[in-house]
Scaffold this motif. Structure first.
Motif, PDB file in Angstrom:
ATOM      1  N   GLU A 144      68.897  -4.483  39.651  1.00 35.85           N
ATOM      2  CA  GLU A 144      69.428  -3.406  39.021  1.00 35.85           C
ATOM      3  C   GLU A 144      69.332  -3.518  37.477  1.00 35.85           C
ATOM      4  N   TRP A 145      67.987  -3.435  37.102  1.00 30.93           N
ATOM      5  CA  TRP A 145      67.696  -3.729  35.732  1.00 30.93           C
ATOM      6  C   TRP A 145      67.053  -2.662  34.951  1.00 30.93           C
ATOM      7  N   TRP A 146      67.426  -2.625  33.709  1.00 28.23           N
ATOM      8  CA  TRP A 146      67.044  -1.404  32.776  1.00 28.23           C
ATOM      9  C   TRP A 146      66.604  -2.203  31.431  1.00 28.23           C
ATOM     10  N   GLN A 147      65.652  -1.604  30.814  1.00 28.26           N
ATOM     11  CA  GLN A 147      65.172  -2.300  29.610  1.00 28.26           C
ATOM     12  C   GLN A 147      64.373  -1.129  28.519  1.00 28.26           C
ATOM     13  N   THR A 148      64.315  -1.460  27.335  1.00 27.28           N
ATOM     14  CA  THR A 148      63.539  -0.669  26.435  1.00 27.28           C
ATOM     15  C   THR A 148      62.277  -0.855  26.231  1.00 27.28           C
ATOM     16  N   ASP A 149      61.504   0.147  26.323  1.00 20.66           N
ATOM     17  CA  ASP A 149      60.097  -0.003  25.903  1.00 20.66           C
ATOM     18  C   ASP A 149      59.809   0.144  24.696  1.00 20.66           C
ATOM     19  N   ALA A 150      58.352  -0.081  24.252  1.00 18.56           N
ATOM     20  CA  ALA A 150      57.879   0.088  22.779  1.00 18.56           C
ATOM     21  C   ALA A 150      58.240   1.008  22.007  1.00 18.56           C
ATOM     22  N   GLN A 151      58.597   2.286  22.586  1.00 19.15           N
ATOM     23  CA  GLN A 151      59.054   3.225  21.586  1.00 19.15           C
ATOM     24  C   GLN A 151      60.569   3.429  21.989  1.00 19.15           C
ATOM     25  N   GLY A 152      61.348   2.457  22.216  1.00 15.75           N
ATOM     26  CA  GLY A 152      62.843   2.467  22.410  1.00 15.75           C
ATOM     27  C   GLY A 152      63.462   3.006  23.494  1.00 15.75           C
ATOM     28  N   ASP A 153      62.766   3.633  24.335  1.00 11.52           N
ATOM     29  CA  ASP A 153      63.148   4.567  25.354  1.00 11.52           C
ATOM     30  C   ASP A 153      63.649   3.605  26.563  1.00 11.52           C
ATOM     31  N   VAL A 154      64.751   3.839  27.341  1.00  8.90           N
ATOM     32  CA  VAL A 154      65.214   3.278  28.351  1.00  8.90           C
ATOM     33  C   VAL A 154      64.720   3.441  29.662  1.00  8.90           C
ATOM     34  N   ARG A 155      64.198   2.485  30.276  1.00  7.10           N
ATOM     35  CA  ARG A 155      63.564   2.938  31.615  1.00  7.10           C
ATOM     36  C   ARG A 155      63.935   1.452  32.668  1.00  7.10           C
ATOM     37  N   PRO A 156      63.766   2.018  33.961  1.00  7.46           N
ATOM     38  CA  PRO A 156      64.344   0.922  34.897  1.00  7.46           C
ATOM     39  C   PRO A 156      63.196  -0.051  35.138  1.00  7.46           C
ATOM     40  N   LEU A 157      63.322  -1.237  35.652  1.00  7.95           N
ATOM     41  CA  LEU A 157      62.220  -2.369  35.966  1.00  7.95           C
ATOM     42  C   LEU A 157      62.007  -1.905  37.590  1.00  7.95           C
ATOM     43  N   LEU A 158      60.831  -1.761  37.862  1.00 10.37           N
ATOM     44  CA  LEU A 158      60.421  -1.452  39.312  1.00 10.37           C
ATOM     45  C   LEU A 158      59.655  -2.730  39.520  1.00 10.37           C
ATOM     46  N   LEU A 159      60.304  -3.285  40.551  1.00  9.15           N
ATOM     47  CA  LEU A 159      59.439  -4.371  41.231  1.00  9.15           C
ATOM     48  C   LEU A 159      59.431  -4.242  42.839  1.00  9.15           C
ATOM     49  N   ASP A 160      58.310  -4.763  43.181  1.00  7.40           N
ATOM     50  CA  ASP A 160      58.004  -5.354  44.417  1.00  7.40           C
ATOM     51  C   ASP A 160      58.562  -6.603  44.769  1.00  7.40           C
ATOM     52  N   LEU A 161      59.866  -6.444  45.497  1.00  6.38           N
ATOM     53  CA  LEU A 161      60.485  -8.136  45.947  1.00  6.38           C
ATOM     54  C   LEU A 161      60.214  -8.361  47.462  1.00  6.38           C
ATOM     55  N   ASP A 162      59.187  -7.653  47.984  1.00  3.48           N
ATOM     56  CA  ASP A 162      59.034  -7.930  49.390  1.00  3.48           C
ATOM     57  C   ASP A 162      58.180  -9.117  49.276  1.00  3.48           C
ATOM     58  N   PRO A 163      58.892 -10.421  50.256  1.00  5.48           N
ATOM     59  CA  PRO A 163      58.357 -11.817  50.207  1.00  5.48           C
ATOM     60  C   PRO A 163      56.801 -12.085  50.720  1.00  5.48           C
ATOM     61  N   ARG A 164      56.598 -10.868  51.437  1.00  7.29           N
ATOM     62  CA  ARG A 164      55.231 -11.001  52.053  1.00  7.29           C
ATOM     63  C   ARG A 164      54.061 -10.662  51.036  1.00  7.29           C
ATOM     64  N   SER A 165      54.605  -9.958  49.976  1.00  6.65           N
ATOM     65  CA  SER A 165      53.543  -9.524  49.030  1.00  6.65           C
ATOM     66  C   SER A 165      53.868  -9.893  47.539  1.00  6.65           C
ATOM     67  N   SER A 166      55.037 -10.290  47.106  1.00  2.02           N
ATOM     68  CA  SER A 166      55.492 -10.531  46.021  1.00  2.02           C
ATOM     69  C   SER A 166      55.579 -11.996  45.591  1.00  2.02           C
ATOM     70  N   ALA A 167      54.996 -12.276  44.248  1.00  4.11           N
ATOM     71  CA  ALA A 167      55.144 -13.814  43.907  1.00  4.11           C
ATOM     72  C   ALA A 167      56.658 -13.935  43.316  1.00  4.11           C
ATOM     73  N   TYR A 168      57.248 -12.873  43.070  1.00  2.00           N
ATOM     74  CA  TYR A 168      58.647 -12.831  42.422  1.00  2.00           C
ATOM     75  C   TYR A 168      59.701 -12.707  43.373  1.00  2.00           C
TER      76      TYR A 168
END
Length: 259
Positions: A100-124
């Motif tokens: 459940e992660w949120w971060q600021t982009d280059a413009q200073g806007d707050v946005r969510p981190l959207l990740l594929d965490l499926d162990p079958r397809s994600s290195a992370y």
């Protein structure tokens, strides 16, 4: 740790006093980031306690309640570039892993981190071996991880500050906040340059977090001293002529080499 004998006299006493003052100022700067981590930790523990009291396991939708606080910390904490809760695998009933992660982009806007965490397809999908997760899980304490290139969140050279989230003695995950290395260096390097000898800041594993020593670059490893023991003791020490001063309250050690 093998420690050399420090020479006595006013010059050493003065260096120790200055180094401890600088370490305290570094600690104060990072404490503002750890405040954001602590608030996230408290909010998450309270949320998960409420869900447990309802007699069910949490799901990803429950963590949406954390978002107002996370957004507020991103906009109010100058050094914080990302913040959130990273669940221990198996905590949530609807997914195997989650940030459940949120971060600021280059413009200073707050946005969510959207990740594929499926162990079958994600290195992370397995983030449990990374220091920012493993150190709080294994020690029960706050940690500073990095600097490292944060391919997971920002592709930026970053530090991650984290702390364990627990409920009734059970580890549930970590609350964490990212700091871009360039921002941390902007705050720390002027302090390090006030010291009379080459100086750097290292974490518990000896990783250099910031350096005013041209021979020791940020991200490199310092071998020899047991920095975890210095942090555990909370007392300054000496190793091969270098002063080792813990930054009180935060898990970094100030290393001052002989001038």
């Amino acid at each position: 740790m093998s420690r050399s004998t420090a020479p006595s006299g006013a010059p050493t006493a003065t260096l120790d006093t200055v180094a401890e003052h600088i370490a305290a100022r570094v600690g104060h700067a990072l404490e503002t980031v750890f405040d954001a981590v602590a608030q996230t930790r408290a909010d998450t523990a309270a949320l998960l306690a409420r869900v447990t009291a309802e007699g069910r396991r949490p799901v990803t939708a429950d963590l949406a309640a954390l978002r107002p606080g996370l957004h507020l910390r991103l906009t109010r904490q100058e050094l914080v570039s990302g913040v959130g809760f990273v669940a221990a695998p198996g905590l949530l009933s609807d997914v195997p892993a989650w940030l459940e992660w949120w971060q600021t982009d280059a413009q200073g806007d707050v946005r969510p981190l959207l990740l594929d965490l499926d162990p079958r397809s994600s290195a992370y999908s397995d983030y449990t071996h990374w220091d920012w997760f493993a150190l709080p899980r294994d020690t029960g304490r706050r940690a500073v991880a990095g600097p490292y290139v944060d391919y997971l969140c920002s592709d930026e050279y970053s530090l991650t500050l984290s702390a364990p989230v627990e409920l009734a003695g059970r580890f549930l995950g970590v609350a964490a906040a990212d700091v871009y290395l360039r921002h941390f260096e902007a705050a720390a390097l002027p302090l390090l340059r006030e010291l009379p000898g080459p100086a750097r800041l290292v974490n518990a594993r000896g990783r250099v977090a910031a350096s005013a020593d041209p021979a020791r670059l940020a991200g490199s490893l310092t071998k020899g001293p047991d920095f975890a023991a210095v942090l555990e003791s909370g007392r300054p020490g000496v190793f091969d002529g270098a002063r080792l001063v813990p930054c009180q309250g935060v898990p970094l050690v100030l290393v001052v080499a002989p001038a």
